[in-house]
Design an enzyme around this catalytic site. Structure first.
Site, mmCIF file in Angstrom:
data_model
loop_
_atom_site.group_PDB
_atom_site.id
_atom_site.type_symbol
_atom_site.label_atom_id
_atom_site.label_comp_id
_atom_site.label_asym_id
_atom_site.label_seq_id
_atom_site.Cartn_x
_atom_site.Cartn_y
_atom_site.Cartn_z
ATOM 1 N N HIS A 61 64.770 3.660 27.083
ATOM 2 C CA HIS A 61 65.642 2.917 26.172
ATOM 3 C C HIS A 61 67.026 2.833 26.798
ATOM 4 C CE1 HIS A 61 62.957 2.862 22.668
ATOM 5 N NE2 HIS A 61 62.516 4.003 23.143
ATOM 6 N N THR A 117 61.411 13.807 38.175
ATOM 7 C CA THR A 117 62.354 12.695 38.127
ATOM 8 C C THR A 117 62.415 11.929 39.441
ATOM 9 O OG1 THR A 117 64.178 14.137 38.777
ATOM 10 C CG2 THR A 117 63.800 13.844 36.408
ATOM 11 N N LYS A 118 61.796 12.486 40.497
ATOM 12 C CA LYS A 118 61.743 11.830 41.810
ATOM 13 C C LYS A 118 60.319 11.915 42.329
ATOM 14 C CE LYS A 118 66.485 12.926 42.967
ATOM 15 N NZ LYS A 118 67.391 13.649 43.830
ATOM 16 N N ARG A 133 60.813 20.208 42.114
ATOM 17 C CA ARG A 133 61.078 20.168 43.554
ATOM 18 C C ARG A 133 59.827 20.648 44.278
ATOM 19 N NH1 ARG A 133 62.179 25.219 45.524
ATOM 20 N NH2 ARG A 133 62.525 26.799 43.929
#
Length: 184
Positions: A101, A153-154, A168
Site C-alpha cells: 500500500h 526483504t532482499k 541475511r
C-alpha cells in the site's frame, strides 16, 4: 462504508474461474482455505500440489502461479504477483505478498491510496520455515532455505540458507567442496 470487496462474487467462483484457471492432476485446495481467485489474472496450481487448511490465496492484483509437487502450509497467505516453483515447501503461517500500500499522500487515508506490486519468485526446491515473511520484489533462489520467523526483504541466491530480520545469508553450498559453508 466498505470500498470494494476483496472476494469474487459466488457466481464467478463457481462458474467462471474453474474454466479459466489451471489445476494440475492430483492438486488440492483444502476446504477451509480462502481462494480469492479472479478471472482477470492468472492462477495455476501444479500437479500434486496442496494448499492446506486456513490459507488465503489471492490473485486480485497479480498472477499466482504454483508449480508441481509443492506444499503450501497451514495458515499461509499468498497475494500475487507470486510465482512458486516445483518441489517447494512452505511451512505454516508464511506470508508472500507482492502487494504494498502507498502512504505518501498524508491528505488521503492509506486504505484509499493506490497499491503497488512487485513479483515474488520462489524457485524450485525451496524450503521456507514457519512464520516467515517474503516481501514484494524478492526472489528466493533454487534449493535455498529460509529459516522460520525470517523477514526477507532482499533476494536470496540459489543454494543458500538465510535467517533473521532482515534475513541475511549465513551459509551457501560450495560445489567444489561438496558441502555447505558458512558465509563470513
Amino acid at each position: 462504508m466498505i470500498v470494494g470487496n476483496a472476494r469474487p462474487r459466488w457466481w464467478v467462483r463457481w462458474f467462471v474461474t474453474p474454466f479459466i484457471h489451471h489445476r494440475g492432476k492430483g492438486s488440492s485446495i483444502r476446504w477451509s482455505a480462502r481462494a480469492d481467485i479472479f478471472p482477470f489474472n492468472k492462477f495455476s496450481l501444479g500437479a500434486n500440489t496442496t494448499i492446506e487448511d486456513f490459507c488465503t490465496v489471492n490473485n486480485g492484483v497479480g498472477h499466482l502461479l504454483i508449480g508441481d509437487d509443492s506444499r503450501i502450509g497451514l495458515g499461509s497467505v499468498l497475494i500475487g504477483p507470486v510465482t512458486i516453483g516445483n518441489q517447494v515447501i512452505l511451512a505454516q503461517n508464511i506470508v508472500l505478498s507482492g502487494l504494498n500500500h502507498t502512504y505518501t499522500d498524508v491528505t488521503i487515508p492509506i486504505r484509499l491510496q493506490k497499491v503497488t506490486t512487485a513479483p515474488i519468485i520462489v524457485e524450485d526446491e525451496v524450503w521456507i520455515g514457519a512464520n516467515a515473511v517474503i516481501t514484494a520484489g524478492v526472489t528466493i533462489g533454487k534449493h535455498s532455505v529460509v529459516a522460520g520467523g525470517s523477514v526477507v526483504t532482499k533476494s536470496i541466491p540459489p543454494y543458500s540458507v538465510a535467517v533473521g530480520n532482515p534475513a541475511r545469508v549465513i551459509k551457501k553450498y560450495d560445489f567444489e567442496k561438496g558441502e555447505w559453508v558458512k558465509v563470513s
